[in-house]
Design an enzyme around this catalytic site. Structure first.
Site, mmCIF file in Angstrom:
data_model
loop_
_atom_site.group_PDB
_atom_site.id
_atom_site.type_symbol
_atom_site.label_atom_id
_atom_site.label_comp_id
_atom_site.label_asym_id
_atom_site.label_seq_id
_atom_site.Cartn_x
_atom_site.Cartn_y
_atom_site.Cartn_z
ATOM 1 N N GLU A 157 -6.498 3.498 -5.821
ATOM 2 C CA GLU A 157 -7.642 3.662 -5.263
ATOM 3 C C GLU A 157 -8.491 5.059 -5.528
ATOM 4 O O GLU A 157 -7.604 5.996 -5.410
ATOM 5 C CB GLU A 157 -7.563 3.576 -3.694
ATOM 6 C CG GLU A 157 -8.865 3.351 -3.089
ATOM 7 C CD GLU A 157 -9.000 3.795 -1.415
ATOM 8 O OE1 GLU A 157 -9.766 3.512 -0.824
ATOM 9 O OE2 GLU A 157 -8.133 4.820 -1.273
ATOM 10 N N ASP A 211 0.621 -1.023 0.136
ATOM 11 C CA ASP A 211 -0.047 0.097 0.083
ATOM 12 C C ASP A 211 0.759 1.322 -0.037
ATOM 13 O O ASP A 211 1.738 1.521 0.828
ATOM 14 C CB ASP A 211 -0.959 0.021 1.224
ATOM 15 C CG ASP A 211 -2.279 0.461 1.111
ATOM 16 O OD1 ASP A 211 -2.615 1.417 0.290
ATOM 17 O OD2 ASP A 211 -3.347 -0.333 1.184
ATOM 18 N N ASP A 254 -3.139 4.441 -2.250
ATOM 19 C CA ASP A 254 -4.125 4.803 -1.465
ATOM 20 C C ASP A 254 -4.873 6.258 -1.921
ATOM 21 O O ASP A 254 -3.876 7.107 -2.201
ATOM 22 C CB ASP A 254 -3.639 5.077 0.124
ATOM 23 C CG ASP A 254 -4.672 5.201 1.114
ATOM 24 O OD1 ASP A 254 -5.738 4.378 0.951
ATOM 25 O OD2 ASP A 254 -4.740 6.187 1.570
ATOM 26 N N HIS A 295 -10.858 -3.830 3.888
ATOM 27 C CA HIS A 295 -10.676 -3.506 5.398
ATOM 28 C C HIS A 295 -11.590 -2.326 5.720
ATOM 29 O O HIS A 295 -11.565 -1.909 6.545
ATOM 30 C CB HIS A 295 -9.084 -3.192 5.357
ATOM 31 C CG HIS A 295 -8.631 -2.022 4.635
ATOM 32 N ND1 HIS A 295 -8.589 -2.019 3.164
ATOM 33 C CD2 HIS A 295 -8.293 -0.803 4.867
ATOM 34 C CE1 HIS A 295 -8.421 -0.898 2.912
ATOM 35 N NE2 HIS A 295 -8.331 -0.111 3.851
ATOM 36 N N ASP A 296 -12.230 -1.711 4.775
ATOM 37 C CA ASP A 296 -12.974 -0.535 4.766
ATOM 38 C C ASP A 296 -14.710 -0.814 4.702
ATOM 39 O O ASP A 296 -15.426 -0.077 5.013
ATOM 40 C CB ASP A 296 -12.874 0.531 3.765
ATOM 41 C CG ASP A 296 -11.544 1.172 3.763
ATOM 42 O OD1 ASP A 296 -10.984 1.435 4.938
ATOM 43 O OD2 ASP A 296 -11.135 1.702 2.835
HETATM 44 C C1 GLC Z 1 -8.303 4.541 1.886
HETATM 45 C C2 GLC Z 1 -8.129 3.379 2.710
HETATM 46 C C3 GLC Z 1 -8.703 3.734 4.236
HETATM 47 C C4 GLC Z 1 -7.942 4.903 4.695
HETATM 48 C C5 GLC Z 1 -8.096 5.993 3.887
HETATM 49 C C6 GLC Z 1 -7.385 7.126 4.224
HETATM 50 O O1 GLC Z 1 -9.617 4.780 1.788
HETATM 51 O O2 GLC Z 1 -8.562 2.191 2.471
HETATM 52 O O3 GLC Z 1 -8.500 2.510 5.037
HETATM 53 O O4 GLC Z 1 -8.693 5.175 6.096
HETATM 54 O O5 GLC Z 1 -7.783 5.715 2.510
HETATM 55 O O6 GLC Z 1 -6.046 6.737 4.054
#
Ligand code: GLC
Ligand code: CA
Length: 560
Positions: free
Chosen positions: A260, A101, A206, A332-333
């Site tokens: 992402e 990540d 991310d 994980h979200d």
């Molecule tokens: C992304 C991650 C999440 C995190 C956010 C801020 O959405 O998947 O878990 O809290 O970014 O870094």
């Protein structure tokens, strides 16, 4: 054909590790790289080709690893660089790629850059973050604009020493980096090279579409908590330029880049995934998550299959022949999908059906740890037991006016913590995750839901995931074939076809507890089909799907 055949990531699939809850190898109650090392054969046995590690770096854990205080190291809870190299080597020897990540929209406020930056306006790091003077209103200082953070309160925090506000799109302890500063971009490239030199195969990047902010930082829509500033930091003016710089580094190593892209549109995705501007290999879009619940429920509603199907098909059609989808349901979200889209009372049926409903679409499937054994949401009895900054904030703000029971229920069904409980390895104490009390609550269903038990059962969810992944590799149609959805208005059944040359594969998924009658699309005859996969014992009843049943049929046309 899909036009993507030259890219090897297309035929791959990935397993996502959220390390803190994966496996404790050194007996301190926290998952680590020693545990991962021991479980690599297991991961390989699923039939995946790679691992995406959620952050493993040193972090104060305000957002569980997504607040990084040292980019070129491993959190002492998880091991050290040497242990990471061991994991990497063993993974490679088993044929598994490893992607990390890359969290570069923000750092932790405990990162040395930020510690320096907040000291004043004239140190080497002063311009590493987004600092602005207060706005003064009736002699009172106010933040530079009206943006809310996505995680807690306003997006600005005042620093007494520097006498300025810093921007944080996420939690207060996650200050946004100033990517417009060329020195910051050089730091990012140096981080990438550090891991790529070590042999890492790529990155999941991310919130990468947030890294370029609108230079004026204008006010957003008032009273729209969470995302009112979004139009001014999402896909900002320099995003393409910055992504090209990162691309150049990655390409030097043949690395995979998965971005992402929260709340992005297909139009934007195509801009970054195709042609000369191909700066990412895949994007993690949010329509799938938002079809139901996005991180938490701002608006309480029940799950509607038609919305989820629309999200699936939108991306399948839009990218066809041009770009490649990252396929996922859980991460994980996102809370556990059986609890959310399936049915805990039909645990095995809905858990298996949910696997097939997305793995056979066109794209690269991602499976989140525990998803493959059908883990479900944990139900905690008090808000004090939750750790996720977002859940805690939601409980105390958006849900404030509701009854205690209702507030907790909403957290239970939507919290990120619901999917962050320790991985259930066996019936042993602490679910075999650790020999001592784990850092977070173990789900009470671990005696029935665990790897050990499911290994022994040919019809388990675990073995069904294996079957799906093997099948996807065996029938090229499932990787390269075209996608077509049938009966999109049907509220209980999801039907899609994959087609390549003379082969057609049809996936029928029931999202209902009741029996559902169905007919096949025109031109399909069930008698002539081969049943490739089903989550019920055969024989099956033609024309009726049982509770959460999935069937995968195949037809091969005779050559004329
Ligand atoms: C992304 C991650 C999440 C995190 C956010 C801020 O959405 O998947 O878990 O809290 O970014 O870094
Ligand atoms: Ca440990």
């Amino acid at each position: 054909m899909s036009g993507m055949e030259q890219y090897d990531f297309c035929s791959m699939s990935f397993y996502q590790i959220w390390i803190r809850s994966f496996c404790d190898g050194n007996g301190d109650g926290i998952g680590d790289l020693y545990g991962v090392y021991d479980k690599l054969e297991y991961i390989r046995s699923l039939g995946v080709d790679g691992i995406w590690f959620s952050p493993i770096y040193p972090s104060p854990n305000a957002d569980y690893g997504y607040d990084i205080s040292d980019y070129k190291n491993v959190h002492p809870d998880y091991g050290d660089l040497e242990q990471f190299q061991k994991v990497l080597q063993k993974a490679h020897s088993l044929g598994l790629r490893v992607i990390l990540d890359l969290v570069i929209n923000h750092t932790s406020d405990e990162h040395p850059w930020f510690i320096e930056s907040r000291k004043g306006k004239d140190n080497p790091y002063s311009d590493y973050y987004i600092w602005r003077d207060p706005r003064w209103k009736r002699r009172k200082k106010r933040p530079p604009n009206n943006w809310f953070s996505q995680f807690e309160g306003l997006a600005w925090e005042y620093d007494d020493r520097r006498e300025q506000y810093y921007l944080h799109v996420f939690a207060r302890k996650q200050p946004d980096l100033n990517m417009d500063n060329p020195k910051v971009r050089e730091e990012v490239k140096s981080i990438m090279r550090f891991w790529l030199e070590m042999g890492v195969d790529g990155f999941r990047e991310d919130v990468i579409t947030y890294i370029s902010k609108h230079p004026q930082l204008p006010d957003g829509i008032p009273f729209l908590p969470g995302i009112n500033g979004l139009p001014f930091y999402q896909e900002g003016p320099n995003l393409m330029t910055y992504l090209k710089e990162l691309r150049a580094v990655a390409q030097g190593y043949g690395a995979i880049q998965i971005g992402e892209a929260p709340m992005t549109s297909v139009k934007t995705a195509l801009r970054f995934l195709t042609g000369e501007n191909r700066v990412l290999d895949m994007m993690i879009q949010f329509d799938t998550m938002m079809a139901d619940c996005f991180l938490m429920e701002y608006i309480h509603h029940n799950f509607w299959l038609t919305k989820l199907k629309r999200a699936f098909s939108k991306w399948q059609y839009a990218l066809a022949g041009k770009a490649w989808n990252a396929l996922y349901l859980e991460n994980h979200d996102h809370p556990r999908i059986i609890s959310r889209y399936g049915n805990e009372k039909y645990w095995r049926e809905s858990g298996t059906m949910l696997a097939a409903c997305y793995i056979f679409q066109q794209g690269t499937p991602f499976i989140y740890q525990g998803q493959e054994i059908g883990m479900t949401n944990i139900e905690l009895s008090s808000i004090d037991q939750y750790l996720d900054v977002l859940s805690i904030h939601a409980y105390h703000t958006f849900f404030k006016h509701q009854s205690e029971a209702k507030r907790l229920h909403r957290i239970h069904v939507s919290s990120r913590d619901s999917a962050r409980t320790p991985m259930q390895w066996s019936r042993a104490v602490n679910a075999g995750f650790s020999t001592v009390e784990p850092w977070f609550y173990v789900h009470p269903n671990s005696p029935e839901v665990n790897v050990e038990l499911e290994e022994q059962d040919p019809n388990s969810i675990l073995n069904f995931y294996r079957r799906c992944l093997t099948m996807r590799k065996r029938y090229h149609t499932l990787i390269w074939g075209s996608y077509k959805e049938y009966f999109p208005w049907n509220r209980k059944i999801y039907v899609y076809e994959r087609r390549l040359d003379r082969e057609r594969i049809l996936v029928l998924c029931s999202f209902s507890q009741e029996n559902q009658e169905y007919r096949l699309p025109k031109g399909y005859a069930e008698e002539e089909a081969e049943l490739l996969l089903c989550n019920y014992p055969r024989p099956i009843t033609a024309g009726v799907l049982h509770s959460y049943e999935v069937r995968v049929f195949r037809w091969l046309e005779e050559r004329a």
